[in-house]
Motif scaffolding. Structure first.
Motif, PDB file in Angstrom:
ATOM      1  N   SER A 188       0.828  -1.045   0.050  1.00  0.00           N
ATOM      2  CA  SER A 188       0.021   0.008  -0.099  1.00  0.00           C
ATOM      3  C   SER A 188       0.855   1.229  -0.058  1.00  0.00           C
ATOM      4  CB  SER A 188      -1.057   0.181   1.365  1.00  0.00           C
ATOM      5  OG  SER A 188      -1.778   1.161   1.114  1.00  0.00           O
ATOM      6  N   ASN A 189       0.466   2.327  -0.813  1.00  0.00           N
ATOM      7  CA  ASN A 189       0.943   3.624  -0.731  1.00  0.00           C
ATOM      8  C   ASN A 189      -0.203   4.608  -0.229  1.00  0.00           C
ATOM      9  OD1 ASN A 189       2.148   5.972  -1.110  1.00  0.00           O
ATOM     10  ND2 ASN A 189       2.060   5.838  -3.300  1.00  0.00           N
ATOM     11  N   PRO A 190      -0.513   4.541   1.070  1.00  0.00           N
ATOM     12  CA  PRO A 190      -1.713   5.052   1.479  1.00  0.00           C
ATOM     13  C   PRO A 190      -1.389   6.642   1.447  1.00  0.00           C
ATOM     14  CG  PRO A 190      -0.483   4.347   3.194  1.00  0.00           C
ATOM     15  CD  PRO A 190       0.306   3.743   2.102  1.00  0.00           C
ATOM     16  N   PRO A 191      -2.699   7.393   1.886  1.00  0.00           N
ATOM     17  CA  PRO A 191      -2.462   8.954   2.170  1.00  0.00           C
ATOM     18  C   PRO A 191      -1.627   9.107   3.497  1.00  0.00           C
ATOM     19  CG  PRO A 191      -4.713   8.148   1.843  1.00  0.00           C
ATOM     20  CD  PRO A 191      -3.871   6.891   1.871  1.00  0.00           C
ATOM     21  N   TYR A 192      -0.485   9.804   3.248  1.00  0.00           N
ATOM     22  CA  TYR A 192       0.293   9.909   4.649  1.00  0.00           C
ATOM     23  C   TYR A 192       0.810  11.458   4.747  1.00  0.00           C
ATOM     24  CZ  TYR A 192       4.014   9.450   1.161  1.00  0.00           C
ATOM     25  OH  TYR A 192       4.943   9.574   0.094  1.00  0.00           O
ATOM     26  N   ILE A 193       0.025  12.471   4.064  1.00  0.00           N
ATOM     27  CA  ILE A 193       0.498  13.753   4.371  1.00  0.00           C
ATOM     28  C   ILE A 193      -0.329  14.380   5.621  1.00  0.00           C
ATOM     29  CG2 ILE A 193       0.648  16.055   3.380  1.00  0.00           C
ATOM     30  CD1 ILE A 193       2.074  14.096   1.808  1.00  0.00           C
ATOM     31  N   LYS A 194       0.515  14.962   6.509  1.00  0.00           N
ATOM     32  CA  LYS A 194      -0.229  15.793   7.707  1.00  0.00           C
ATOM     33  C   LYS A 194      -1.316  16.593   7.139  1.00  0.00           C
ATOM     34  CE  LYS A 194       3.525  14.690  10.773  1.00  0.00           C
ATOM     35  NZ  LYS A 194       4.711  15.269  11.402  1.00  0.00           N
ATOM     36  N   THR A 195      -2.504  16.737   7.927  1.00  0.00           N
ATOM     37  CA  THR A 195      -3.705  17.630   7.527  1.00  0.00           C
ATOM     38  C   THR A 195      -2.874  18.943   7.314  1.00  0.00           C
ATOM     39  OG1 THR A 195      -5.258  16.281   8.518  1.00  0.00           O
ATOM     40  CG2 THR A 195      -5.938  18.525   7.942  1.00  0.00           C
ATOM     41  N   LYS A 196      -2.254  19.505   8.385  1.00  0.00           N
ATOM     42  CA  LYS A 196      -2.002  20.805   8.299  1.00  0.00           C
ATOM     43  C   LYS A 196      -0.833  21.249   7.396  1.00  0.00           C
ATOM     44  CE  LYS A 196      -2.552  22.438  13.174  1.00  0.00           C
ATOM     45  NZ  LYS A 196      -2.071  22.785  14.519  1.00  0.00           N
ATOM     46  N   GLU A 197      -0.033  20.222   6.938  1.00  0.00           N
ATOM     47  CA  GLU A 197       1.056  20.284   5.862  1.00  0.00           C
ATOM     48  C   GLU A 197       0.405  20.420   4.391  1.00  0.00           C
ATOM     49  OE1 GLU A 197       4.074  17.338   6.429  1.00  0.00           O
ATOM     50  OE2 GLU A 197       4.685  18.058   8.425  1.00  0.00           O
ATOM     51  N   ILE A 198      -0.869  19.965   4.189  1.00  0.00           N
ATOM     52  CA  ILE A 198      -1.417  20.113   2.646  1.00  0.00           C
ATOM     53  C   ILE A 198      -1.374  21.455   2.449  1.00  0.00           C
ATOM     54  CG2 ILE A 198      -3.453  19.600   1.491  1.00  0.00           C
ATOM     55  CD1 ILE A 198      -3.931  17.111   3.234  1.00  0.00           C
ATOM     56  N   GLU A 199      -1.619  22.512   3.400  1.00  0.00           N
ATOM     57  CA  GLU A 199      -1.748  23.779   2.799  1.00  0.00           C
ATOM     58  C   GLU A 199      -0.523  24.212   2.469  1.00  0.00           C
ATOM     59  OE1 GLU A 199      -3.093  26.099   5.974  1.00  0.00           O
ATOM     60  OE2 GLU A 199      -5.142  24.818   6.261  1.00  0.00           O
ATOM     61  N   ALA A 200       0.750  23.719   2.636  1.00  0.00           N
ATOM     62  CA  ALA A 200       2.175  24.165   2.408  1.00  0.00           C
ATOM     63  C   ALA A 200       2.675  23.507   1.121  1.00  0.00           C
ATOM     64  CB  ALA A 200       2.930  24.000   3.534  1.00  0.00           C
ATOM     65  N   LEU A 201       1.941  22.620   0.689  1.00  0.00           N
ATOM     66  CA  LEU A 201       2.212  21.778  -0.727  1.00  0.00           C
ATOM     67  C   LEU A 201       1.910  22.761  -1.784  1.00  0.00           C
ATOM     68  CD1 LEU A 201       0.524  18.517   0.094  1.00  0.00           C
ATOM     69  CD2 LEU A 201       2.911  18.897   0.406  1.00  0.00           C
ATOM     70  N   LEU A 211      -8.640  13.308  -0.586  1.00  0.00           N
ATOM     71  CA  LEU A 211      -8.823  12.011  -0.105  1.00  0.00           C
ATOM     72  C   LEU A 211      -7.569  11.190  -0.274  1.00  0.00           C
ATOM     73  CD1 LEU A 211     -11.068  10.310   1.061  1.00  0.00           C
ATOM     74  CD2 LEU A 211     -11.384   9.549  -0.982  1.00  0.00           C
ATOM     75  N   ALA A 212      -6.858  11.278  -1.198  1.00  0.00           N
ATOM     76  CA  ALA A 212      -5.579  10.408  -1.432  1.00  0.00           C
ATOM     77  C   ALA A 212      -4.294  11.008  -0.822  1.00  0.00           C
ATOM     78  CB  ALA A 212      -5.152  10.049  -2.788  1.00  0.00           C
ATOM     79  N   LEU A 213      -4.338  12.322  -0.426  1.00  0.00           N
ATOM     80  CA  LEU A 213      -3.177  12.643   0.430  1.00  0.00           C
ATOM     81  C   LEU A 213      -3.287  12.799   1.843  1.00  0.00           C
ATOM     82  CD1 LEU A 213      -2.912  16.017  -1.861  1.00  0.00           C
ATOM     83  CD2 LEU A 213      -1.308  13.975  -2.040  1.00  0.00           C
ATOM     84  N   ASN A 214      -4.306  13.119   2.415  1.00  0.00           N
ATOM     85  CA  ASN A 214      -4.490  13.361   3.744  1.00  0.00           C
ATOM     86  C   ASN A 214      -4.482  12.238   4.869  1.00  0.00           C
ATOM     87  OD1 ASN A 214      -5.242  14.531   6.304  1.00  0.00           O
ATOM     88  ND2 ASN A 214      -7.009  15.704   5.487  1.00  0.00           N
ATOM     89  N   GLY A 215      -3.525  12.318   5.382  1.00  0.00           N
ATOM     90  CA  GLY A 215      -3.167  11.139   6.503  1.00  0.00           C
ATOM     91  C   GLY A 215      -3.574  11.388   7.853  1.00  0.00           C
ATOM     92  N   PHE A 222      -3.836   6.184   8.422  1.00  0.00           N
ATOM     93  CA  PHE A 222      -4.073   4.913   7.438  1.00  0.00           C
ATOM     94  C   PHE A 222      -2.956   3.960   7.916  1.00  0.00           C
ATOM     95  CE2 PHE A 222      -6.372   7.931   5.034  1.00  0.00           C
ATOM     96  CZ  PHE A 222      -7.347   7.052   4.340  1.00  0.00           C
ATOM     97  N   TYR A 223      -1.693   4.132   8.331  1.00  0.00           N
ATOM     98  CA  TYR A 223      -0.792   3.242   8.738  1.00  0.00           C
ATOM     99  C   TYR A 223      -1.642   2.442  10.140  1.00  0.00           C
ATOM    100  CZ  TYR A 223       2.439   5.407   5.813  1.00  0.00           C
ATOM    101  OH  TYR A 223       2.951   6.201   4.478  1.00  0.00           O
ATOM    102  N   LYS A 224      -2.021   3.444  11.064  1.00  0.00           N
ATOM    103  CA  LYS A 224      -2.470   2.315  12.257  1.00  0.00           C
ATOM    104  C   LYS A 224      -3.617   1.551  11.756  1.00  0.00           C
ATOM    105  CE  LYS A 224      -1.847   6.873  14.816  1.00  0.00           C
ATOM    106  NZ  LYS A 224      -2.680   8.143  15.165  1.00  0.00           N
ATOM    107  N   VAL A 252       6.137   4.450  12.028  1.00  0.00           N
ATOM    108  CA  VAL A 252       5.636   3.310  11.294  1.00  0.00           C
ATOM    109  C   VAL A 252       6.081   2.051  11.877  1.00  0.00           C
ATOM    110  CG1 VAL A 252       5.355   1.961   9.268  1.00  0.00           C
ATOM    111  CG2 VAL A 252       4.997   4.448   9.044  1.00  0.00           C
ATOM    112  N   ILE A 253       7.488   2.137  12.021  1.00  0.00           N
ATOM    113  CA  ILE A 253       8.356   0.789  12.571  1.00  0.00           C
ATOM    114  C   ILE A 253       7.538   0.791  14.160  1.00  0.00           C
ATOM    115  CG2 ILE A 253      10.289   0.080  13.645  1.00  0.00           C
ATOM    116  CD1 ILE A 253      11.789   1.274  11.038  1.00  0.00           C
ATOM    117  N   GLU A 254       7.421   1.550  14.879  1.00  0.00           N
ATOM    118  CA  GLU A 254       6.833   1.528  16.231  1.00  0.00           C
ATOM    119  C   GLU A 254       5.565   1.009  16.180  1.00  0.00           C
ATOM    120  OE1 GLU A 254       5.748   4.373  20.060  1.00  0.00           O
ATOM    121  OE2 GLU A 254       6.623   5.204  18.476  1.00  0.00           O
TER     122      GLU A 254
END
Length: 285
Positions: A188-201, A211-215, A222-224, A252-254
């Protein structure tokens, strides 16, 4: 107007708007407009283009300035040397994700029996289709499945499946909701961008489906969910392969180590030397 004049004018406009790779973008768009390859532009740089073609080219340059990704205008992106149709309903496949595909191919070669693979959050289908294509090229018996919550994304993935002559099977599903098989590998390559960081992209990335960006707040939503559920759908000694953001390795390792159903294997770096792919193996019981 001549081809070379149209290119020069458009290049200056993009540079004025701080668009990188301006000449490359101009050539790509003019090739697309004229329905010719880029070599044609070089050989015929003094050829006149029609007013209609010129206006269409200018409109597409405006779209670039307004943040529409080049790939959404041309509706194509190359990935693993295959061509994929893309539009605003799916993320644009990126070269870094090829590391994830290559990792799944290597694991598949180790599995003696018929390999069953599931690609979660498939989007354009690039990961699943590339895996299916390469495994068939290597005469490795396999069944590849791909799922997504978006029916529009699945329509695009099915189109890419047909155009690349592959045999991926598609499932409309919110993660594992409609999944009832077991697989040797879940990727899987799931959505993993932090919500607040999307505005800075960049404007271009912000025009890809949120929907495909917001983690989520920490980028790990999505990892959880995947780590919590995936082992139930993976055969004993099977693998979970995840693409991660450059700064998410430890988190993610944790998550994997806290869940006793997995054994963390390794993290693979991409071509820019960023952490990109986590591999974990399901423990035998």
């Amino acid at each position: 107007m001549k081809i070379k004049e149209a290119l020069e004018e458009a290049k200056k406009e993009l540079i004025k708007n701080n668009i990188e790779d301006s000449l490359l973008i101009c050539r790509e768009l003019l090739s697309f407009t004229l329905k010719q390859n880029k070599q044609y532009l070089i050989i015929n740089q003094n050829e006149e283009i029609s007013i209609k073609q010129y206006n269409e080219f200018k409109e597409n340059i405006k779209k670039i300035i307004n943040g529409i990704p080049l790939q959404y205008i041309t509706n194509k992106q190359e990935f693993m040397k295959l061509n994929f149709y893309v539009d605003k309903n799916v993320l644009i496949p990126q070269p870094d994700t090829e590391i994830l595909v290559e990792s799944v191919i290597e694991l598949s070669k180790k599995i003696k029996a018929n390999v069953k693979i599931l690609d979660l959050c498939t989007g354009s289908g690039a990961i699943a289709i590339s895996i299916d294509y390469i495994l068939k090229q290597n005469n490795i018996k396999s069944e590849v499945f791909a799922s997504d919550i978006s029916s529009k994304a699945l329509e695009i993935a099915k189109r890419n499946n047909q155009e690349n002559n592959t045999n991926v099977k598609f499932i409309l599903s919110n993660l594992f909701t409609n999944i009832d098989n077991k697989f040797n590998i879940i990727v899987s390559n799931p959505p993993y961008i932090k919500t607040k960081e999307i505005e800075a992209l960049s404007k271009q990335v912000q025009n890809e489906p949120i929907l495909a960006l917001n983690g989520g707040i920490d980028g790990l939503d999505f990892y959880k969910k995947i780590v919590e559920e995936a082992y139930k759908y993976i055969t004993e000694s099977g693998y979970l392969c995840l693409e991660i953001g450059y700064d998410q390795k430890e988190d993610v390792i944790e998550l994997i180590n806290k869940n006793n159903n997995y054994k963390y294997e390794k993290c693979i770096k991409d071509l820019s030397n960023n952490n990109r792919c986590i591999i974990a193996q399901v423990r035998t019981k």
